[in-house]
Design a protein around this motif. Structure first.
Motif, PDB file in Angstrom:
ATOM      1  N   UNK A   1      -5.204  11.309  -1.283  1.00 42.19           N
ATOM      2  CA  UNK A   1      -5.997  11.802  -0.719  1.00 42.19           C
ATOM      3  C   UNK A   1      -5.296  11.818   1.026  1.00 42.19           C
ATOM      4  N   UNK A   2      -4.962   9.708   1.388  1.00 42.72           N
ATOM      5  CA  UNK A   2      -4.539   9.988   2.604  1.00 42.72           C
ATOM      6  C   UNK A   2      -3.333   9.918   2.701  1.00 42.72           C
ATOM      7  N   UNK A   3      -2.422  10.614   2.012  1.00 45.31           N
ATOM      8  CA  UNK A   3      -1.307  10.818   2.641  1.00 45.31           C
ATOM      9  C   UNK A   3      -1.712  13.040   3.296  1.00 45.31           C
TER      10      UNK A   3
ATOM     11  N   UNK B   1      -5.684   4.437   6.208  1.00 44.60           N
ATOM     12  CA  UNK B   1      -4.690   4.182   5.335  1.00 44.60           C
ATOM     13  C   UNK B   1      -4.186   2.919   5.588  1.00 44.60           C
ATOM     14  N   UNK B   2      -5.004   1.777   5.913  1.00 42.91           N
ATOM     15  CA  UNK B   2      -5.141   0.800   6.151  1.00 42.91           C
ATOM     16  C   UNK B   2      -5.915  -0.347   4.851  1.00 42.91           C
ATOM     17  N   UNK B   3      -7.409   0.598   4.627  1.00 38.06           N
ATOM     18  CA  UNK B   3      -8.273   0.172   3.983  1.00 38.06           C
ATOM     19  C   UNK B   3      -8.537   0.851   2.799  1.00 38.06           C
ATOM     20  N   UNK B   4      -7.818   1.554   2.560  1.00 37.36           N
ATOM     21  CA  UNK B   4      -8.041   2.508   1.059  1.00 37.36           C
ATOM     22  C   UNK B   4      -7.786   2.095  -0.115  1.00 37.36           C
ATOM     23  N   UNK B   5      -8.497   2.226  -1.380  1.00 40.74           N
ATOM     24  CA  UNK B   5      -7.658   1.334  -2.153  1.00 40.74           C
ATOM     25  C   UNK B   5      -6.313   2.117  -2.675  1.00 40.74           C
ATOM     26  N   UNK B   6      -5.566   1.912  -3.795  1.00 45.04           N
ATOM     27  CA  UNK B   6      -4.190   2.709  -3.982  1.00 45.04           C
ATOM     28  C   UNK B   6      -4.752   3.439  -4.775  1.00 45.04           C
ATOM     29  N   UNK B   7      -5.429   3.949  -5.042  1.00 46.86           N
ATOM     30  CA  UNK B   7      -6.559   5.178  -5.986  1.00 46.86           C
ATOM     31  C   UNK B   7      -6.851   7.114  -4.843  1.00 46.86           C
TER      32      UNK B   7
END
Length: 408
Positions: free
Chosen positions: A213-215, A203-209
């Motif tokens: 998926x992170x959610x 959630x901290x490092x992943x890109x906005x795209x």
């Protein structure tokens, strides 16, 4: 040679007990009467008087002679009758003895039936109890009133044994469920910790795209964490030393934090509600599980019937349980109710109708109440909502019981 049955042996004993004394008494009476009758009649005395009177005839007057002759005649006549009366008396005695034997045998037969039949029935009942079978509900056999008391007591014993077997089976099932839940919780927690850390880093490092998926990962891992927490709660009984719990305050606080603003909650507490000896956090968690289920039921009822108000009523009152003081917590919702065929299973673990639910909410609540020596009860009717009732004795659970329960 097979041994005679109880009824036959009892009949013979009672018959001999009745007839032998009767025969002995009759024979003694007949012999005594035959020997004593000539003595009572006075014939021997009259014979001696006649002999001495004969010697004095020459010196006595004629009147004395006539008197002696008359007395001798009467004595001989009486002796003649007495000799012939003995067989008649013996015959009467035999007839009386026969009548007495018949009457005594009838009485003995009646007594043997009155005693043997109920005893045979009760012996059959003991065999049924040994095999764990139900006692027959037919018309009881006739017998003494004491047998009715025995039947009643045996039925009470049968009910207690049946309840004890049910409780033991239920306790064994719960122990098995708790052990499996403990293992599942342990297996879930081990990978969940690094997964949650990884999701937080993504959630901290992943890109906005990759935000969606992170959610998804965060939501599903959170759901698994909540499931592991539920399994862990069901896998253990209330721990720690018990303390006095203010049930009224516990109900008010738990209702306030568990029921959302869109659902109306009405809490009513009867005056002078006593304290309950127990575990505050475990009882609050049990009540919270019931309230959350009530909230879901109210929302389902509102969705099915928009004009239905979402309302939960919670009452706290005093009661008696097995002669001891107790506190009753009742939670009633305005949902659509539960079908009768589902009511028997609502307390079982892993039974749920909610998507993503574990089916452990009511199971944990029941486990907690039972650990406090209380009882649970549910009633519902389709279209009229459901009521869950906890009855908690004020004595609750002591420290020794808590340690023993958790050691198992």
């Amino acid at each position: 040679m097979s041994r005679a049955g109880f009824r036959t042996r009892l009949f013979l004993i009672l018959t001999l007990f009745a007839t032998l004394p009767s025969i002995a008494l009759t024979l003694i009476w007949a012999g005594t009467f035959a020997r004593a009758l000539p003595l009572v009649s006075g014939s021997s005395a009259w014979e001696r008087a006649a002999a001495t009177g004969g010697k004095a005839i020459d010196a006595a007057q004629r009147a004395h002679e006539l008197e002696l002759q008359e007395s001798l005649t009467q004595a001989r006549r009486f002796g003649f009758i007495a000799q012939r009366a003995v067989p008649v008396i013996a015959l009467i005695a035999v007839v009386a003895m026969g009548v007495l034997i018949v009457v005594s045998s009838r009485v003995a037969g009646h007594l043997s039936r009155q005693l043997s039949r109920p005893i045979d029935e009760l012996v059959g009942w003991t065999d049924r109890l040994g095999r764990g079978e139900e006692l027959p509900d037919g018309v009881p056999r006739k017998g003494a009133p004491e047998f009715a008391v025995l039947r009643s007591r045996m039925r009470s014993v049968a009910r207690e044994l049946r309840d004890a077997r049910t409780r033991e089976i239920e306790a064994e099932r719960l122990r098995a469920f708790r052990e499996s839940a403990r293992q599942v919780a342990h297996e879930l927690k081990n990978p969940l910790t690094p997964i949650r850390f990884a999701v937080a880093r993504l959630r901290r490092d992943a890109p906005a795209s990759l935000r969606d998926v992170v959610d998804v990962l965060d939501a599903e891992s959170g759901r698994l964490e909540e499931m592991a927490r539920s399994f862990s709660q069901f896998g253990r009984l209330p721990e720690g030393p018990p303390a006095d719990v203010d049930v009224a305050e516990l109900v008010r606080y738990t209702t306030r934090v568990s029921v959302p603003p869109d659902v109306e909650a009405d809490v009513r507490v009867e005056g002078d509600v006593p304290m309950v000896r127990g575990h505050h956090d475990a009882l609050a968690r049990a009540l919270s599980n019931v309230l959350l289920n009530a909230v879901d039921a109210c929302r389902s009822g509102t969705a099915a019937q928009p004009d239905r108000a979402a309302r939960i009523g919670v009452t706290v009152s005093c009661a008696q349980q097995n002669g001891d003081a107790a506190v009753v917590i009742a939670v009633r919702d305005s949902g659509c109710g539960i079908a009768p065929e589902r009511m028997a299973k609502i307390w079982e673990p892993y039974v749920t109708n909610k998507p993503g639910g574990t089916g452990l909410g009511l199971a944990i609540a029941r486990q907690t109440v039972l650990a406090h020596n209380g009882t649970v009860h549910a009633s519902s009717s389709l279209g009229n909502g459901t009521e869950i009732r906890f009855t908690l004795p004020t004595a609750g659970i002591d420290a020794t019981e808590a340690v023993s329960a958790n050691s198992r």
